[in-house]
Every structure is written in structure tokens, then in C-alpha cells.
Design a protein around this motif. Structure first.
Motif, short mmCIF file in Angstrom:
data_model
loop_
_atom_site.label_atom_id
_atom_site.label_comp_id
_atom_site.label_asym_id
_atom_site.label_seq_id
_atom_site.Cartn_x
_atom_site.Cartn_y
_atom_site.Cartn_z
N ASN A 141 -12.42 26.03 3.91
CA ASN A 141 -12.65 26.02 2.80
C ASN A 141 -14.38 26.38 1.99
OD1 ASN A 141 -13.80 23.64 4.89
ND2 ASN A 141 -15.22 23.62 3.93
N TRP B 116 -13.17 30.03 -1.74
CA TRP B 116 -13.48 30.23 -2.74
C TRP B 116 -13.84 32.14 -3.37
CZ3 TRP B 116 -18.74 31.94 -4.15
CH2 TRP B 116 -19.32 32.08 -2.89
N GLN B 117 -13.71 32.91 -2.55
CA GLN B 117 -13.49 34.02 -2.61
C GLN B 117 -12.78 34.96 -2.37
OE1 GLN B 117 -15.67 36.25 -4.46
NE2 GLN B 117 -17.99 36.09 -3.23
N SER C 170 -5.46 25.58 0.24
CA SER C 170 -5.00 26.82 -0.66
C SER C 170 -4.74 26.16 -1.84
CB SER C 170 -4.01 27.71 0.16
OG SER C 170 -4.39 27.71 1.54
N ALA D 105 -7.80 25.28 -3.96
CA ALA D 105 -8.51 26.41 -4.28
C ALA D 105 -7.52 27.11 -5.30
CB ALA D 105 -8.59 27.45 -3.16
N ARG E 193 -2.27 28.32 -10.32
CA ARG E 193 -4.10 27.68 -10.82
C ARG E 193 -2.91 25.67 -11.48
NH1 ARG E 193 -4.75 33.04 -12.91
NH2 ARG E 193 -3.87 32.47 -14.54
N SER F 192 -3.22 23.50 -8.62
CA SER F 192 -4.96 23.15 -7.83
C SER F 192 -5.02 22.08 -9.63
CB SER F 192 -6.16 24.65 -7.91
OG SER F 192 -6.96 23.74 -8.70
#
Length: 380
Positions: free
Chosen positions: A277, A281-282, A298, A301, A354, A357
Motif C-alpha cells: 500500500n 501510488w508510485q 491494486s 490504486a 481508474r 477504483s
């Protein structure tokens, strides 16, 4: 009381709920063993090692070659995929885990007198302790599989443990809790639903994770179980394809990974134990074994996933990844540079990840479940 099997893949999914209860003012204690003891303590919770020094490795021995163990994992995983049920051999093994943890768990429960016991699926000591104390139990799932009949199937394997403690061989009141939205779940069964809180431990964010990226970054992980059981030989084609892909690969396989002597390309960074976690994010994409917690983290994210199923419920999860637009599913030997470029650059795939998420962010979290659990506890 949270009663959890000695494995991080059993503990981590439950910690969001544990902290939701703490934040609402309730007392929480974790009864566990093995690596989960330090992990629960590091998460800021009160924890009791209920079986210090227990030899759990003897129940899950590393016998035969990595290839032999990988084949066995796949056979059991395919059987679970076909039946949507935990195999009997796993129920037998976890009854032995429960045997090692029983006395300490029951002693803590009798002294601490919990109003409710939340337990990781397959932790049979919770069923015995809840029946002995006359309190409800909540089975906290850690997969996308509903198994409404699992406590009933588990009971015959636990009967000798019930009898050893003088407890009637009966199930307590059991409520199932699923930690993924209903549209992600498979199998039969009713229960409560909440959205998971991705957690894989705390730690210091490394320098490379906050420096500007020079090219896309792909995380590669096999979770906490696969590297220990079978090594990382299934990543051979991934590493070959990485050398032909304009991206940075972060190989997150824990400390001292068994890479089988493979020579790593210059664009592969090997990291020790790093909380997933903190890393995602990178990252621009992830390649993993299709473990449930990794899949959900994932998905939260919002990055495309490439699932390479290895065993257990991995094929169920891999199918879910494709069905819900989270990413792709392939066999390990089918990976090539073209596939990795699709994972990184396909705009439809990225948009779908996306959107998934964003949908997950709207689901109720564990804080929304606290009142329901308090109602269960008050009925005892």
C-alpha cells in the motif's frame, strides 16, 4: 476478540475492521501466533501470542522441489476453481493449526470475556471459543469466494478439539463478512459486506518512491506465500520481457528472494519487504499472482493488473480481474514484451482500472459496519 491464523494474508484483511471498532471506542484484542503477532502489534493493536513456539511449518512442510510444490499448488487451485469450495485437505491442515492455537485462545477468551469474536476464515479455535462462551462469531473472509457452508464443513475436523475442551460439538451463531463488493463475489452464501481497507504493514517510504520517475514503473510481486513455497521461477518470462520493455520494474518478493540464479536486467530494482500500500501510488501497473488482497489493493490504486495465477483461489481472482475491467490474466509462460506494453499503454485498460477504483471508493467501509456488529454482540 480477533482470532486470526498465523499468516499475514489472514491478518491484514481484518485490520481495517479492527481499527474501525477501536475508533468507535470498543476494546479489541488480537489472538494469533507466528508472524501475525508482531504485525498486529506494529499495527497498534493489543495482541496475545496464543501458541508461542508452535511448529506450524510441520503442517505445511516444504518437501520436494520448487516445481513439485508449484504443481501441487496448481492442482489444489484448479480443484477450488471448479468446486468454489475450500478443499478438504486444507480443512484438515487448518484443524491442526487450530489444535496448536486452541488452549491459548480459549484461555484468553475466558479471561478477557469478549462480547464478539471476529475470526479469519479457517481459524477453528474461534468457533470453539465462541460456543464455549456463548457469544456470536463473525467469519471475516479474505477472498472473493462465498462459502456459506464452510463452518458446517469444518465442524467434523474440529470435533476432537471441541471434545478435548468439554465443549458441545456445535457451531455458535456465525455471521459471514465479505470484504469486497457483492459484484466481485463468487459462490453461495449470505452475510454482511464492506469495502476493504488495503493494508500491508507500515514502514518508511524509500527514497526511490518519492523521486520523479524517468519512465513508467511496474510493480512485480507474488505475495507473502508463493515466494516461500515455490520460489520465483514463475517470473522467468517476466524478467526476460522486462529487458525488452521501456519501464522500471520493482521486484517486491520480500527479503532474500529465491530467483533461481536468474540474471536480472538493469531496469529491474529488487526491494526487500515493502508494504504494497506504500508502493502502488508510485506505480503505473502491477504484475502479481492474483491473490485477493493484492488484487483489491491494486484495484483501489486504479492501476492495470496482469494476473499470473499460481494456486489456491488465484484463478477465481484472475477471472474477476478480467471480468471487472481491472486488467488481464495470463499464464506465466505467455508473458512477452508486447503484453507488458499493452499493460502499460492501452488507454481502454487504464480508463477501466481508474473507473473501478472510483467505484470502490463509493462502497461503505468498515466504519459503516460497526453498529451492525455491536447489535450482534448485544444479542448474546
Amino acid at each position: 476478540m480477533f482470532n486470526v491464523c498465523p499468516g499475514l494474508d489472514h491478518l491484514y484483511p481484518s485490520l481495517g475492521l479492527a481499527w474501525a471498532l477501536r475508533n468507535a471506542g470498543h476494546e479489541v484484542v488480537v489472538a494469533t501466533s507466528g508472524v501475525s503477532v508482531a504485525a498486529a502489534a506494529n499495527a497498534g493493536l493489543a495482541v496475545r501470542d496464543v501458541s508461542p513456539g508452535a511448529d506450524f511449518a510441520s503442517i505445511f512442510p516444504r518437501t520436494g522441489s520448487n516445481e513439485d510444490r508449484a504443481r501441487l499448488m496448481r492442482e489444489r487451485g484448479m480443484a477450488m476453481t471448479e468446486s468454489l469450495e475450500t478443499p478438504d485437505v486444507i480443512l484438515e491442515k487448518f484443524s491442526r493449526v487450530s489444535d496448536l492455537m486452541l488452549d491459548g485462545t480459549l484461555s484468553l477468551a475466558r479471561e478477557w470475556q469478549p462480547d464478539l469474536i471476529v475470526y479469519s476464515r479457517l481459524q477453528g479455535t474461534a468457533l470453539i471459543a465462541a460456543r464455549a462462551l456463548g457469544v456470536p462469531a463473525v467469519e471475516h473472509g479474505f477472498s472473493f469466494l462465498r462459502e456459506g457452508n464452510l463452518p458446517r464443513r469444518f465442524l467434523p475436523y474440529l470435533a476432537p478439539l471441541y471434545e478435548r475442551t468439554g465443549t458441545p460439538v456445535e457451531l455458535p451463531e456465525v455471521t459471514a463478512l465479505y470484504f469486497a463488493p457483492d459484484y466481485m463475489m463468487h459462490g453461495e452464501g449470505e452475510g454482511l459486506t464492506m469495502c476493504s481497507v488495503p493494508f500491508h504493514g507500515g514502514g518508511t517510504v524509500p527514497d526511490w518512491a518519492v523521486e520523479p520517475k524517468r519512465r513508467p514503473r511496474i510493480c512485480v510481486t507474488l505475495g507473502t506465500v508463493v515466494p516461500h513455497v515455490t520460489g520465483a521461477s514463475s517470473l522467468t518470462k517476466v524478467l526476460d520481457a522486462a529487458a525488452e520493455t521501456d519501464a522500471e520494474f520493482v521486484l517486491a518478493l520480500g527479503d532474500n528472494p529465491d530467483l533461481g540464479g536468474a540474471e536480472l536486467p538493469s531496469n529491474v530494482r529488487v526491494v526487500g519487504w515493502t508494504a504494497l500500500n506504500m508502493m502502488l501510488w508510485q506505480c503505473d501497473a502491477i504484475i502479481h499472482h492474483a491473490g485477493c488482497a493484492t488484487t483489491l489493493a491494486s484495484a483501489h490504486a486504479g492501476i492495470p493488473q496482469l494476473a499470473l495465477p499460481q494456486g489456491a483461489d488465484n484463478w477465481i481472482n484472475a477471472a474477476l480481474i478480467e471480468r471487472t475491467g481491472l486488467g488481464l490474466s495470463r499464464e506465466s509462460e505467455d508473458v512477452d514484451a508486447g503484453l507488458l506494453n499493452t499493460l502499460l499503454h492501452d488507454e481502454g485498460l487504464r480508463a477501466s482500472a481508474r473507473a473501478a477504483s472510483a467505484a470502490l471508493a463509493k462502497e461503505p467501509g468498515p466504519d459503516q459496519l460497526v453498529a451492525r456488529l455491536v447489535t450482534l454482540a448485544e444479542r448474546k
